[in-house]
Design an enzyme around this catalytic site. Structure first.
Site, PDB file in Angstrom:
ATOM      1  N   SER A 370       0.820  -1.210   0.000  1.00  0.00           N
ATOM      2  CA  SER A 370       0.000   0.000   0.000  1.00  0.00           C
ATOM      3  C   SER A 370       0.858   1.265   0.000  1.00  0.00           C
ATOM      4  O   SER A 370       1.719   1.437  -0.847  1.00  0.00           O
ATOM      5  CB  SER A 370      -0.965  -0.035   1.193  1.00  0.00           C
ATOM      6  OG  SER A 370      -1.905   1.013   1.113  1.00  0.00           O
ATOM      7  N   ASP A 445      -9.699  -4.707  -4.727  1.00  0.00           N
ATOM      8  CA  ASP A 445      -9.185  -3.618  -3.903  1.00  0.00           C
ATOM      9  C   ASP A 445     -10.216  -2.500  -3.771  1.00  0.00           C
ATOM     10  O   ASP A 445     -10.678  -1.949  -4.771  1.00  0.00           O
ATOM     11  CB  ASP A 445      -7.900  -3.064  -4.509  1.00  0.00           C
ATOM     12  CG  ASP A 445      -7.042  -2.342  -3.494  1.00  0.00           C
ATOM     13  OD1 ASP A 445      -7.590  -1.494  -2.765  1.00  0.00           O
ATOM     14  OD2 ASP A 445      -5.838  -2.620  -3.422  1.00  0.00           O
ATOM     15  N   HIS A 522      22.618  -4.380 -27.325  1.00  0.00           N
ATOM     16  CA  HIS A 522      22.615  -3.044 -26.745  1.00  0.00           C
ATOM     17  C   HIS A 522      23.127  -3.092 -25.305  1.00  0.00           C
ATOM     18  O   HIS A 522      23.377  -4.164 -24.747  1.00  0.00           O
ATOM     19  CB  HIS A 522      21.202  -2.442 -26.779  1.00  0.00           C
ATOM     20  CG  HIS A 522      20.662  -2.287 -28.168  1.00  0.00           C
ATOM     21  ND1 HIS A 522      20.142  -3.334 -28.887  1.00  0.00           N
ATOM     22  CD2 HIS A 522      20.588  -1.184 -28.981  1.00  0.00           C
ATOM     23  CE1 HIS A 522      19.752  -2.904 -30.077  1.00  0.00           C
ATOM     24  NE2 HIS A 522      20.011  -1.609 -30.163  1.00  0.00           N
TER      25      HIS A 522
END
Length: 573
Positions: A370, A445, A522
């Site tokens: 949270s 949630d 890369h």
């Protein structure tokens, strides 16, 4: 006779002085809550020149057993403390009422002052009686000897004996200070350039900062300051409210005892650079010799969470070494939980793990639940070499969630107050961490959704993921890539997710080979330009593949404990 009586009289005087000094220590000493289970306890030094004595066969009760006098006086002091807190919070209303009734004058206030002085004298008497009750209790006498000796000689032997007691943490000696070890070389590689503090927003110059503009903004600034430092901070961090901590005290004591007695946890007090004292707990699993035990999980709790009863249990059950800490103003930690203080606390916690506990940055995992995502992302941004970051039920920005619970007419005030004093910009900080990240989204949630709990598409964890993917893979996350990821994020069940993946033909092996090929050619530093020469269908596949790897769903509400099976290391190419 005089010669014979002199030494006897001197000895009596010394004993009286020692007795009075001991009584004074009992009067001003901390409250003792618990003596942890242990047989054969080593006694404290009873006085100068005496040696420690073993007490075989003595088995102390798990909870400290105060005698009647101490027990009743402690209850009186506790009730006075609660009433004082209630009076403090209700004082503005009380003052307004007294003003309207005409009580705010000398003739009316003078008797109240007299009653107040009488009450203070009575309260001092109660405190002295409590000290007398402690003075008659062998358990408390042994504890106070150990505490005083540890203050004089803060070595490992004394601290080990002191750790057998759970008492008011304000009296615990400091174990580690923020400047105890130099960390300049370590931090110089971080994005903050070695500065462990939050940087204030730069103010523009010119007409916007004219004297007239400042005068016009002054009332708004005063209002924002008052809101943030009164109910704003307490709404954001309810765990810092004394009355809530008082109500949770039995659970906190039980949780602390479980960590110490079952996991052999080590409690420590850390001094942050702002002077706040941070309460921490450490469970060491390195002696087990497995890979998990060699990793340290630093846990960042929610806005009403404490390490005694919080998310620490998840990595503990998973088998990791764990370091938990309480926000400033929570339980044994001092201060108030403003963003600056939160960052300072997290900084000293990491330094403690590095310099005192002996972990390397590559062995540290930061786990947050949270609102703890703010300190977790700050740590990841400031110490980019940590092993991984796991964010459970976290959000991208506080402003949308604050606007959700406040009246629409307060929109300007709320936005200004949050940005100035309570700016938890998790997404911005997360984008400055280059390491592995795992986001755990709660599909039910009810806290970090901006509409209703059933609408998983309004979960602010979605925005956290989108911001991270756009920063790391800007070519993949073009308009079409963002659209398909939003479509996948709107799915609330595994079946719906599978349907979206099937519709766009996501092939995991192909996506993985594309990313591995790019990485081999890369440097590997973000942002990546992968997808630049790819078809629209290929970028959509890659966007959905990456979203799956960075975010995992957990079918639960915001406050449900996370099972250990859901705690695992983030995806790493």
């Amino acid at each position: 006779m005089a010669a014979a009586g002199g030494p006897v009289g001197d000895g009596l005087i010394r004993r009286c002085i020692r007795g009075m000094a001991l009584l004074y220590l009992c009067v001003k000493g901390p409250r003792l809550y618990r003596v942890y289970r242990q047989s054969g306890r080593t006694a404290a030094i009873r006085g100068r020149g005496q040696e420690e004595q073993e007490e075989p066969g003595v088995s102390w009760e798990s909870f400290y057993q105060p005698r009647a006098l101490e027990k009743h006086t402690d209850s009186i002091i506790a009730w006075v403390s609660v009433l004082w807190t209630i009076s403090y919070y209700s004082s503005p209303l009380a003052i307004c009422y007294m003003y309207r009734k005409g009580y705010l004058n000398v003739s009316r206030l003078f008797p109240l002052g007299q009653y107040g002085l009488t009450f203070l004298f009575l309260l001092a008497g109660v405190v002295c009686l409590r000290g007398l009750g402690r003075w008659s209790n062998p358990q408390y006498i042994q504890f106070i000897y150990i505490l005083e000796r540890t203050k004089i000689e803060n070595n490992s032997e004394n601290k080990k004996m002191l750790s057998s007691y759970h008492f008011d943490f304000r009296s615990w000696p400091v174990d580690f200070q923020w400047n105890e070890n130099s960390s300049k070389e370590l931090k110089s590689t971080g994005p903050l350039g070695g500065v462990p503090l939050l940087k204030p927003d730069l103010q523009s110059r010119g007409a916007a900062n004219s004297v007239l503009q400042r005068i016009q903004k002054f009332p708004c600034q005063i209002t924002s300051y008052a809101v943030a430092h009164s109910f704003g901070r307490r709404m954001l961090y309810p765990g810092s409210v004394y009355l809530l901590q008082k109500a949770l005290m039995p659970m906190l004591l039980q949780g602390q005892a479980r960590l110490v007695e079952e996991y052999n946890a080590k409690r420590a007090k850390l001094l942050a650079c702002d002077g706040n004292e941070i309460d921490t707990i450490f469970v060491d699993r390195r002696h087990l010799g497995d890979n998990k035990g060699s990793k340290l999980v630093i846990c960042c709790e929610g806005n009403a969470g404490f390490y005694e009863i919080g998310c620490v249990s998840t990595p503990l059950e998973a088998g990791y070494s764990v370091l938990g800490w309480n926000h400033p103003g929570f339980a044994g930690s001092t201060g108030v939980p403003f963003p600056q203080n939160e960052a300072n606390a997290m900084d000293v916690v990491i330094q403690y793990a590095l310099y005192n506990l002996g972990f390397e940055l590559q062995d540290i995992i930061v786990y947050a639940w949270s609102i703890g995502g703010f300190t977790a992302t700050w740590a990841a941004m400031s110490y980019p070499d940590i092993s991984a970051l796991v964010l459970d039920a976290s959000f991208d920005d506080l402003v949308p969630l604050a606007l959700k619970v406040m009246p629409e007419s307060w929109r300007g005030l709320v936005t200004r107050t949050v940005r100035k004093y309570l700016n938890l910009n998790n997404a911005d900080q997360l984008c400055r961490y280059p390491g592995p990240v795992l986001l755990i989204r709660r599909t039910k949630d009810e806290i970090i959704t901006t509409t209703v709990p059933e609408d998983v598409s309004s979960n602010r964890g979605n925005d956290l993921l989108m911001t991270l993917l756009q920063q790391r893979y800007p070519k993949v996350m073009d308009e079409e890539g963002r659209k398909v990821v939003r479509e996948w994020l709107a799915c609330s069940t595994p079946e719906q997710e599978a349907s979206v993946l099937s519709r766009y033909g996501v092939e995991d092996d192909w996506c993985l080979s594309v990313l591995q090929s790019y990485q081999s050619e890369h440097t590997g530093l973000f942002p990546w330009s992968v997808g630049e020469d790819m078809s629209s269908e290929g970028r959509k596949q890659l966007a959905l593949y990456l979203a799956q790897r960075y975010l995992k769903n957990f079918e639960a509400t915001h406050c449900s404990p996370l099972p250990a099976s859901y705690f695992h290391m983030p995806w790493k190419l």
